[in-house]
Design a protein around this motif. Sequence first.
Motif, PDB file in Angstrom:
ATOM      1  N   GLY A 106       7.456  58.380 -17.365  1.00  0.00           N
ATOM      2  CA  GLY A 106       7.872  57.264 -18.229  1.00  0.00           C
ATOM      3  C   GLY A 106       7.310  55.932 -17.746  1.00  0.00           C
ATOM      4  N   GLN A 107       6.006  55.903 -17.434  1.00  0.00           N
ATOM      5  CA  GLN A 107       5.462  54.683 -16.825  1.00  0.00           C
ATOM      6  C   GLN A 107       4.256  54.093 -17.570  1.00  0.00           C
ATOM      7  N   GLY A 108       3.820  54.695 -18.694  1.00  0.00           N
ATOM      8  CA  GLY A 108       2.599  54.209 -19.365  1.00  0.00           C
ATOM      9  C   GLY A 108       2.699  52.762 -19.806  1.00  0.00           C
ATOM     10  N   ILE A 121      -8.638  39.553 -27.225  1.00  0.00           N
ATOM     11  CA  ILE A 121      -7.945  40.778 -26.822  1.00  0.00           C
ATOM     12  C   ILE A 121      -8.036  41.760 -27.995  1.00  0.00           C
ATOM     13  N   VAL A 122      -8.580  42.931 -27.747  1.00  0.00           N
ATOM     14  CA  VAL A 122      -8.701  43.935 -28.809  1.00  0.00           C
ATOM     15  C   VAL A 122      -7.479  44.844 -28.720  1.00  0.00           C
ATOM     16  N   GLY A 123      -6.590  44.779 -29.714  1.00  0.00           N
ATOM     17  CA  GLY A 123      -5.386  45.613 -29.724  1.00  0.00           C
ATOM     18  C   GLY A 123      -4.125  44.810 -29.449  1.00  0.00           C
ATOM     19  N   VAL A 126      -5.809  37.671 -30.509  1.00  0.00           N
ATOM     20  CA  VAL A 126      -5.609  39.126 -30.460  1.00  0.00           C
ATOM     21  C   VAL A 126      -6.138  39.701 -31.769  1.00  0.00           C
ATOM     22  N   LEU A 127      -7.010  40.698 -31.684  1.00  0.00           N
ATOM     23  CA  LEU A 127      -7.548  41.343 -32.884  1.00  0.00           C
ATOM     24  C   LEU A 127      -6.853  42.695 -33.021  1.00  0.00           C
ATOM     25  N   GLU A 128      -6.009  42.839 -34.031  1.00  0.00           N
ATOM     26  CA  GLU A 128      -5.223  44.067 -34.199  1.00  0.00           C
ATOM     27  C   GLU A 128      -5.604  44.719 -35.522  1.00  0.00           C
ATOM     28  N   ALA A 184      -7.580  46.350 -25.120  1.00  0.00           N
ATOM     29  CA  ALA A 184      -6.197  46.821 -24.953  1.00  0.00           C
ATOM     30  C   ALA A 184      -5.880  47.690 -26.156  1.00  0.00           C
ATOM     31  N   ASP A 185      -6.867  48.519 -26.556  1.00  0.00           N
ATOM     32  CA  ASP A 185      -6.775  49.250 -27.815  1.00  0.00           C
ATOM     33  C   ASP A 185      -6.325  50.702 -27.633  1.00  0.00           C
ATOM     34  N   GLY A 186      -5.606  50.968 -26.562  1.00  0.00           N
ATOM     35  CA  GLY A 186      -4.876  52.233 -26.433  1.00  0.00           C
ATOM     36  C   GLY A 186      -5.728  53.473 -26.212  1.00  0.00           C
ATOM     37  N   GLY A 209       9.434  54.816 -33.545  1.00  0.00           N
ATOM     38  CA  GLY A 209      10.596  54.409 -32.748  1.00  0.00           C
ATOM     39  C   GLY A 209      10.788  55.154 -31.442  1.00  0.00           C
ATOM     40  N   LEU A 210       9.705  55.418 -30.693  1.00  0.00           N
ATOM     41  CA  LEU A 210       9.862  56.096 -29.404  1.00  0.00           C
ATOM     42  C   LEU A 210      10.792  55.318 -28.484  1.00  0.00           C
ATOM     43  N   GLY A 211      11.557  56.044 -27.668  1.00  0.00           N
ATOM     44  CA  GLY A 211      12.362  55.378 -26.644  1.00  0.00           C
ATOM     45  C   GLY A 211      11.538  55.248 -25.376  1.00  0.00           C
ATOM     46  N   ASP A 214      -3.435  51.871 -21.737  1.00  0.00           N
ATOM     47  CA  ASP A 214      -3.938  53.214 -22.042  1.00  0.00           C
ATOM     48  C   ASP A 214      -5.450  53.241 -22.275  1.00  0.00           C
ATOM     49  N   ALA A 215      -6.028  52.148 -22.722  1.00  0.00           N
ATOM     50  CA  ALA A 215      -7.487  52.119 -22.928  1.00  0.00           C
ATOM     51  C   ALA A 215      -8.205  52.398 -21.612  1.00  0.00           C
ATOM     52  N   ALA A 216      -7.627  51.928 -20.519  1.00  0.00           N
ATOM     53  CA  ALA A 216      -8.256  52.116 -19.211  1.00  0.00           C
ATOM     54  C   ALA A 216      -7.782  53.397 -18.545  1.00  0.00           C
ATOM     55  N   PHE A 243      11.298  66.670 -26.132  1.00  0.00           N
ATOM     56  CA  PHE A 243      10.926  67.938 -25.495  1.00  0.00           C
ATOM     57  C   PHE A 243       9.448  67.793 -25.137  1.00  0.00           C
ATOM     58  N   GLN A 244       9.109  68.029 -23.897  1.00  0.00           N
ATOM     59  CA  GLN A 244       7.701  67.935 -23.502  1.00  0.00           C
ATOM     60  C   GLN A 244       7.338  69.167 -22.691  1.00  0.00           C
ATOM     61  N   GLY A 245       6.191  69.744 -23.005  1.00  0.00           N
ATOM     62  CA  GLY A 245       5.838  70.935 -22.238  1.00  0.00           C
ATOM     63  C   GLY A 245       4.415  71.344 -22.485  1.00  0.00           C
ATOM     64  N   THR A 265      13.617  50.700 -27.343  1.00  0.00           N
ATOM     65  CA  THR A 265      12.712  51.419 -28.250  1.00  0.00           C
ATOM     66  C   THR A 265      11.403  50.630 -28.355  1.00  0.00           C
ATOM     67  N   ARG A 266      10.380  51.369 -28.706  1.00  0.00           N
ATOM     68  CA  ARG A 266       9.064  50.728 -28.797  1.00  0.00           C
ATOM     69  C   ARG A 266       9.013  49.644 -29.878  1.00  0.00           C
ATOM     70  N   PRO A 267       9.580  49.863 -31.099  1.00  0.00           N
ATOM     71  CA  PRO A 267       9.532  48.783 -32.100  1.00  0.00           C
ATOM     72  C   PRO A 267      10.244  47.515 -31.628  1.00  0.00           C
TER      73      PRO A 267
HETATM   74  C1  FAD Z   1       5.814  60.618 -26.214  1.00  0.00           C
HETATM   75  C2  FAD Z   1       5.580  59.407 -25.372  1.00  0.00           C
HETATM   76  C3  FAD Z   1       6.591  58.925 -24.524  1.00  0.00           C
HETATM   77  C4  FAD Z   1       6.390  57.804 -23.724  1.00  0.00           C
HETATM   78  N1  FAD Z   1       7.398  57.350 -22.909  1.00  0.00           N
HETATM   79  C5  FAD Z   1       7.212  56.237 -22.136  1.00  0.00           C
HETATM   80  C6  FAD Z   1       8.279  55.695 -21.316  1.00  0.00           C
HETATM   81  O1  FAD Z   1       9.402  56.199 -21.272  1.00  0.00           O
HETATM   82  N2  FAD Z   1       8.012  54.568 -20.578  1.00  0.00           N
HETATM   83  C7  FAD Z   1       6.791  53.966 -20.592  1.00  0.00           C
HETATM   84  O2  FAD Z   1       6.592  52.959 -19.906  1.00  0.00           O
HETATM   85  N3  FAD Z   1       5.760  54.448 -21.366  1.00  0.00           N
HETATM   86  C8  FAD Z   1       5.948  55.561 -22.127  1.00  0.00           C
HETATM   87  N4  FAD Z   1       4.934  56.038 -22.924  1.00  0.00           N
HETATM   88  C9  FAD Z   1       3.588  55.421 -22.868  1.00  0.00           C
HETATM   89  C10 FAD Z   1       3.422  54.140 -23.666  1.00  0.00           C
HETATM   90  O3  FAD Z   1       3.883  54.284 -24.998  1.00  0.00           O
HETATM   91  C11 FAD Z   1       1.962  53.716 -23.637  1.00  0.00           C
HETATM   92  O4  FAD Z   1       1.436  53.858 -22.340  1.00  0.00           O
HETATM   93  C12 FAD Z   1       1.798  52.238 -24.042  1.00  0.00           C
HETATM   94  O5  FAD Z   1       2.186  52.059 -25.380  1.00  0.00           O
HETATM   95  C13 FAD Z   1       0.356  51.770 -23.850  1.00  0.00           C
HETATM   96  O6  FAD Z   1       0.250  50.438 -24.267  1.00  0.00           O
HETATM   97  P1  FAD Z   1      -1.169  49.841 -24.660  1.00  0.00           P
HETATM   98  O7  FAD Z   1      -0.969  48.379 -24.883  1.00  0.00           O
HETATM   99  O8  FAD Z   1      -2.189  50.262 -23.670  1.00  0.00           O
HETATM  100  O9  FAD Z   1      -1.587  50.564 -26.006  1.00  0.00           O
HETATM  101  P2  FAD Z   1      -0.830  50.625 -27.409  1.00  0.00           P
HETATM  102  O10 FAD Z   1       0.572  50.128 -27.282  1.00  0.00           O
HETATM  103  O11 FAD Z   1      -1.067  52.001 -27.928  1.00  0.00           O
HETATM  104  O12 FAD Z   1      -1.611  49.566 -28.308  1.00  0.00           O
HETATM  105  C14 FAD Z   1      -2.940  49.735 -28.728  1.00  0.00           C
HETATM  106  C15 FAD Z   1      -3.142  48.845 -29.959  1.00  0.00           C
HETATM  107  O13 FAD Z   1      -4.545  48.735 -30.238  1.00  0.00           O
HETATM  108  C16 FAD Z   1      -4.733  48.777 -31.641  1.00  0.00           C
HETATM  109  N5  FAD Z   1      -6.136  49.198 -31.872  1.00  0.00           N
HETATM  110  C17 FAD Z   1      -6.669  50.430 -31.630  1.00  0.00           C
HETATM  111  N6  FAD Z   1      -7.987  50.430 -31.930  1.00  0.00           N
HETATM  112  C18 FAD Z   1      -8.299  49.184 -32.384  1.00  0.00           C
HETATM  113  C19 FAD Z   1      -9.515  48.556 -32.848  1.00  0.00           C
HETATM  114  N7  FAD Z   1     -10.680  49.246 -32.911  1.00  0.00           N
HETATM  115  N8  FAD Z   1      -9.468  47.254 -33.239  1.00  0.00           N
HETATM  116  C20 FAD Z   1      -8.286  46.547 -33.175  1.00  0.00           C
HETATM  117  N9  FAD Z   1      -7.107  47.098 -32.761  1.00  0.00           N
HETATM  118  C21 FAD Z   1      -7.119  48.388 -32.348  1.00  0.00           C
HETATM  119  C22 FAD Z   1      -3.691  49.784 -32.124  1.00  0.00           C
HETATM  120  O14 FAD Z   1      -3.424  49.639 -33.501  1.00  0.00           O
HETATM  121  C23 FAD Z   1      -2.495  49.405 -31.232  1.00  0.00           C
HETATM  122  O15 FAD Z   1      -1.694  48.407 -31.826  1.00  0.00           O
HETATM  123  C24 FAD Z   1       5.138  57.144 -23.751  1.00  0.00           C
HETATM  124  C25 FAD Z   1       4.115  57.602 -24.622  1.00  0.00           C
HETATM  125  C26 FAD Z   1       4.331  58.721 -25.423  1.00  0.00           C
HETATM  126  C27 FAD Z   1       3.238  59.196 -26.350  1.00  0.00           C
END
Ligand code: FAD
Length: 389
Positions: free
Chosen positions: A289-291, A12-14, A35-37, A155-157, A46-48, A279-281, A221-223, A108-110
């Motif tokens: 608030g669904q990402g 798993i990448v990410g 998992v390769l991070e 899964a690298d966002g 600390g996003l909510g 998010d990668a896909a 604030f988003q806009g 929170t995200r953390p």
């Molecule tokens: C402002 C804001 C508000 C949000 N609010 C919400 C909400 O209320 N509810 C909700 O459900 N979602 C919300 N989201 C969306 C949510 O944060 C994302 O959709 C979610 O984090 C995606 O998860 P992910 O696993 O796809 O990617 P991420 O969590 O981004 O993880 C990707 C990981 O891949 C790693 N990576 C990247 N490139 C490489 C590489 N080349 N090699 C190894 N590792 C790598 C990164 O370091 C990271 O750890 C919000 C997003 C934002 C920006």
Amino acid sequence: MGDVMSRLRVLIVGGGVGGLALAGTLRRRGADVVVLEKAAELRVRGLGLSFWPNVTAVLRSMGLLGAIEEVSRPMNQVRISTTLGRTLTAIELDGYAVRFGAPSYSITRPELLQVLADWAGDTVRFGAEVVSVSPDGTVTLSDGEKLSADVVVGADGVGSRVREMIEPAGYVAPGTPEKMRGWQGLAPIDAGAGADFEIMFGAFGGAGLLRLAGGRTYWFFQGIPERMSNDRPPSTDGWPEPVRRAVAATPTDAVWKDNLRDRAPMKGWGKGRITLLGDAAHPILPTLGQGACLALEDAHVLSELLMDSGDPVAALRRYEQERYPRIRQMYLNSRRAAKLQRLRPAVRDRLLAAVPDPLYNAVFTAPARPIPNLRPGRNTPVAREASGV
Ligand SMILES: Cc1cc2nc3c(=O)[nH]c(=O)nc-3n(C[C@H](O)[C@H](O)[C@H](O)COP(=O)(O)OP(=O)(O)OC[C@H]3O[C@@H](n4cnc5c(N)ncnc54)[C@H](O)[C@@H]3O)c2cc1C
């Protein structure tokens, strides 16, 4: 569970939301997972996040809801209003909890990432940056090390490297991305009385207050970028008192800016032994608030299909096919909500005031409904193992 020789090998990448959830789930079902991070340690802003029944149903099926509940706060009411505090609608989410068999929370995200990292355990290799991936299942790290597996999951966002490898000419989706700017912060105070999640509309777009466990408040604030500064959050003059209080109490190192953009999801986003998740896909705008919720749903569906199929590559294609309609719907709805923010405030407020409560409810209900095999009364293999049944 097969022996070591016949175990499914998954890279798993990410190690973000989706990658960690997938790792923990596959490991418990007997797969050999790494998992390769790229980050040296688990450290995120600390996003909510708002977590709706569709994702709490996934977390419960994984056996993670108890750990999540310890660090989250129940979210029972959502209130939508204009800047001037005029209520447009109030939605009671405890009704959803009964109907969908799963509650809603703020987190929170953390704190979410910590729960997921504990769940993934020693599958995670920090400081491992992936620079290339090939459809035959070979992965190359920045120091030249090569690894291989039956399946590679990108899964690298947002800005995924794995996605670039699948579409070397550039991963170009049809249509123009919708752009937004977000300013957000985490206040170490309870901002005062109000609904668990307050969504407000103002001159440049939308704002929100999400009440968190431990007496903290997440604000945003988003806009549209043209109406918001790139250098500082919008002024809180004229906003309701809790917004002003939360923003004023936030230290500068707990304020963040994001330039956000979405991309239309593509049908069949994988190739050979590679697929993508979260998010990668399919990056979507945060207006619903669904990402993170979608990334967790992806992890659930992919793990079920992979572990229940004798043909991992066929399971990847089926996962992409199964997820596409829901992802596309969520992408379109998030985009519609963003476009609403482009309207002139007076027009928008008049339009929103004319929306009847049942329609607001329908807009929130559609995405919050758990995916079919997690609706009340259904039980998945992962859920049965997690509950020991
Ligand atoms: C402002 C804001 C508000 C949000 N609010 C919400 C909400 O209320 N509810 C909700 O459900 N979602 C919300 N989201 C969306 C949510 O944060 C994302 O959709 C979610 O984090 C995606 O998860 P992910 O696993 O796809 O990617 P991420 O969590 O981004 O993880 C990707 C990981 O891949 C790693 N990576 C990247 N490139 C490489 C590489 N080349 N090699 C190894 N590792 C790598 C990164 O370091 C990271 O750890 C919000 C997003 C934002 C920006």
